[in-house]
Design an enzyme around this catalytic site. Structure first.
Site, PDB file in Angstrom:
ATOM      1  N   THR B  43      49.128 -15.247  22.494  1.00 52.54           N
ATOM      2  CA  THR B  43      48.640 -13.909  22.823  1.00 52.54           C
ATOM      3  C   THR B  43      49.846 -13.020  23.050  1.00 52.54           C
ATOM      4  OG1 THR B  43      46.923 -12.690  24.003  1.00 52.54           O
ATOM      5  CG2 THR B  43      48.339 -14.088  25.347  1.00 52.54           C
ATOM      6  N   CYS B  49      48.045  -6.954  31.844  1.00 52.01           N
ATOM      7  CA  CYS B  49      47.077  -8.030  31.626  1.00 52.01           C
ATOM      8  C   CYS B  49      47.678  -9.355  32.071  1.00 52.01           C
ATOM      9  CB  CYS B  49      46.714  -8.151  30.156  1.00 52.01           C
ATOM     10  SG  CYS B  49      45.878  -6.718  29.483  1.00 52.01           S
ATOM     11  N   HIS B  66      43.190 -14.050  27.999  1.00 51.57           N
ATOM     12  CA  HIS B  66      43.981 -12.818  28.122  1.00 51.57           C
ATOM     13  C   HIS B  66      43.076 -11.765  28.772  1.00 51.57           C
ATOM     14  CE1 HIS B  66      46.860  -9.732  25.983  1.00 51.57           C
ATOM     15  NE2 HIS B  66      46.359  -9.219  27.093  1.00 51.57           N
TER      16      HIS B  66
END
Lengths: 399, 176
Positions: B43, B49, B66
């Site tokens: 990711t 995040c 994520h």
């Protein structure tokens, strides 16, 4: 005609699944892993489309639709992209036509299956017709005459290359129109009509005409911003692309990508509130900053460059929101610039996170602004609050 | 109406190409995915995040989340993507890992991201990290390594051996 923003979300999800099917088909055909990076819906008037498609060549397939949806659906690749597509295929160029037809057919089939399930009615497709088209001829019949078309665009990511394709459908075809106006999609977003931020039953429906107005407003904002850059730097500045799209917010960071970017972000207050990010790829940022400074800075993106980019961000943002505020008849102000310099998607993800507390989909205005002389280009992402934008657009249609 | 998680559609590399060249599974924002073979879960562009990587070492079953926001309960949009939130994301990931043959008792966690990228956005990064620690603790899953906070974006690769490679925007790479 009113377009329900929540229903548009559901439409976008169907488009995303169709794109997933297309990616799967291409993966099987090419043996290269492909995944869907972004799927967005945009609304464009006939006039904008004619302009946007000028000089572009497309290849793809079109199918006629009967049953649950009536009309025509078109899947197109940019001709510039076709070499990339063909290079992935085992037969190379000789496979071109049949491969494109097959991929297009499978993708449109997947796309329409989703809609058929959603509508609970079968959709019949005529056999795919392969085409090569210049300019706006790629669009379904009647697209330029009416209110415009809905474009569903997806970007596929392969390890070695990016592929984009677009699917076009006309909103005037009966059932599709009912779908986007929310008639057939009462349950488009679970929980959409509950919760603290709900300001009325009708808050997500936008008159279609004002969406088109807003799309041209996006253009006005970008043009203003470009003019302000030109005044500040003395460089010829033009707007390459400027459009309004409706996308799942979670897809926006992927669109910005993982390359390092520098630029500025702003919070907007007023109607609509939201965020605005102006992002340059690193080298572009350094070049434009250097062009604004009296002497070469010690560090390409150090303190002096940071100040220059903040100043530039300020005048661009003012240009943007002045354009909106004038047309919407509202007052919008912006925060001081905050400088960002990091992985592109990481710079924008906190803005997306904040906005996502209230909405899953958003209207994104993206504009690419280019200056001559200094090779530089920036992308502007305007992220307005969906409910406030809807209210402003609604008022616009009443006045 | 239910929608399958988008990760199902995105993980095209899972369609039976075998573990030898298992490729990568990209996990998008607000997304989660499970790998049972030799695939690398990746990711990118983690700012505020947070990425939560869970592995059951005895079966090799791994999952990556994520997530964008701390609490599913703080939203008025409805929970369309469980992976959007740290709490619902971790819960869903544990359930998917269990369904893929992992034992929740054997899971260990690695956490990355949660940077404080902007002053504009009131510390959403650190709140994401705090929520992840809290949810993992409540599920009895130990956090064995972390690369969190600061003001730096990160990209992660969750390898088949259960290690998490974290690369910062400046190119600095750490293996957790």
């Amino acid at each position: 005609m009113r377009v329900d923003v929540r229903a548009l979300g559901a439409c976008n999800r169907l488009a995303e699944r169709g794109a997933g099917q297309a990616a799967g088909a291409l993966t099987d055909l090419t043996g290269t892993d492909l995944s869907v990076e972004v799927t967005g819906a945009s609304v464009a008037s006939g006039e904008d489309l004619a302009e946007a498609f000028a000089g572009r060549e497309s290849i793809g397939v079109s199918v006629g639709l009967r049953g649950g949806l009536e009309g025509e659906a078109v899947l197109a690749f940019d001709a510039d992209n076709v070499d990339a597509l063909l290079s992935l295929l085992p037969g190379g160029a000789s496979m071109g036509r049949s491969a494109v037809t097959e991929v297009g057919n499978i993708a449109l089939g997947g796309f329409l299956d989703g809609w058929a399930n959603y509508l609970g009615k079968a959709i019949d497709m005529t056999p795919p017709r392969y085409f090569e088209a210049d300019g706006a001829a790629v669009l379904p019949d009647g697209a330029l005459a009416g209110d415009g078309v809905f474009l569903f665009e997806s970007r596929l990511d392969a390890t070695t290359t990016d592929l984009d394709f677009s699917i076009y459908m006309l909103p005037d075809s009966g059932e599709f129109r009912d779908l986007v106006v929310g008639k057939t999609a009462p349950a488009a977003a679970p929980g959409a009509d509950g919760g603290a931020g709900n300001d009325g039953v009708d808050t997500t429906a936008v008159p279609y005409e004002s969406l088109a107005t807003f799309a041209s407003l996006a253009k006005r904002g970008s043009a203003n911003a470009a003019d302000n850059i030109a005044m500040m730097t003395g460089l010829d500045t033009s707007v390459d692309v400027s459009r309004l799209r409706f996308v799942p917010l979670a897809d926006v960071p992927a669109e910005v990508g993982v390359e390092p970017h520098a630029g500025t972000v702003f919070e907007l207050q007023g109607e609509p509130s939201g965020y605005l990010a102006i992002l340059f790829e690193e080298e572009s940022a350094a070049r434009i900053a250097a062009s604004m400074l009296p002497s070469e800075p010690d560090e390409p993106l150090g303190g002096m460059a940071e100040n220059a980019l903040c100043e530039l961000g300020n005048v661009m943002t003012s240009g943007f929101i002045d354009g909106w505020a004038n047309v919407l008849g509202t007052s919008i102000t912006h925060s001081p610039p905050e400088f960002v310099h990091d992985i592109g998607s990481a710079t924008i993800s906190p803005l997306i996170a904040k906005l996502s507390q209230r909405q899953d989909y958003g209207f994104v205005i993206d504009a690419a602004i280019r200056t001559e002389g200094v090779q530089t280009r920036c992308d502007v992402y305007a992220l307005p609050d969906e409910r406030e934008l809807t209210r402003a657009l609604d008022r616009l249609s009443e006045s | 109406m239910s929608h399958p998680p988008s990760s199902r559609e995105r993980t095209l590399s899972r369609d039976g190409s075998g573990a030898a060249d298992a490729g990568r599974i990209k996990v998008g924002v607000s997304d989660l995915s499970v790998a049972t073979g030799g695939e690398t879960l990746t990711t990118s562009g983690l700012g505020s995040c947070v990425a939560v990587a869970l592995v059951d070492r005895s079966t090799g079953v791994r999952g990556l989340l994520h997530a964008m926001l701390p609490n599913g309960t703080e939203t008025d949009t409805g929970i369309e993507r469980p992976g959007k939130y740290v709490d619902t994301g971790i819960e869903t990931l544990i359930a998917e890992l269990e369904a893929a043959g992992a034992s929740p008792d054997r899971l260990e966690a690695r956490v990355a991201g949660g940077a404080e990228m902007l002053d504009l956005t009131d510390a959403v990064g650190p709140r994401n990290v705090a929520r992840a620690e809290q949810c993992l603790d409540a599920a009895g899953i130990p956090v064995v390594e972390r690369a969190v906070g600061d003001g730096v974006g990160r990209t992660v690769r969750f390898r088949a051996d259960g290690r998490l490679v974290v690369r910062a925007a400046d190119g600095f790479e750490r293996t957790l």
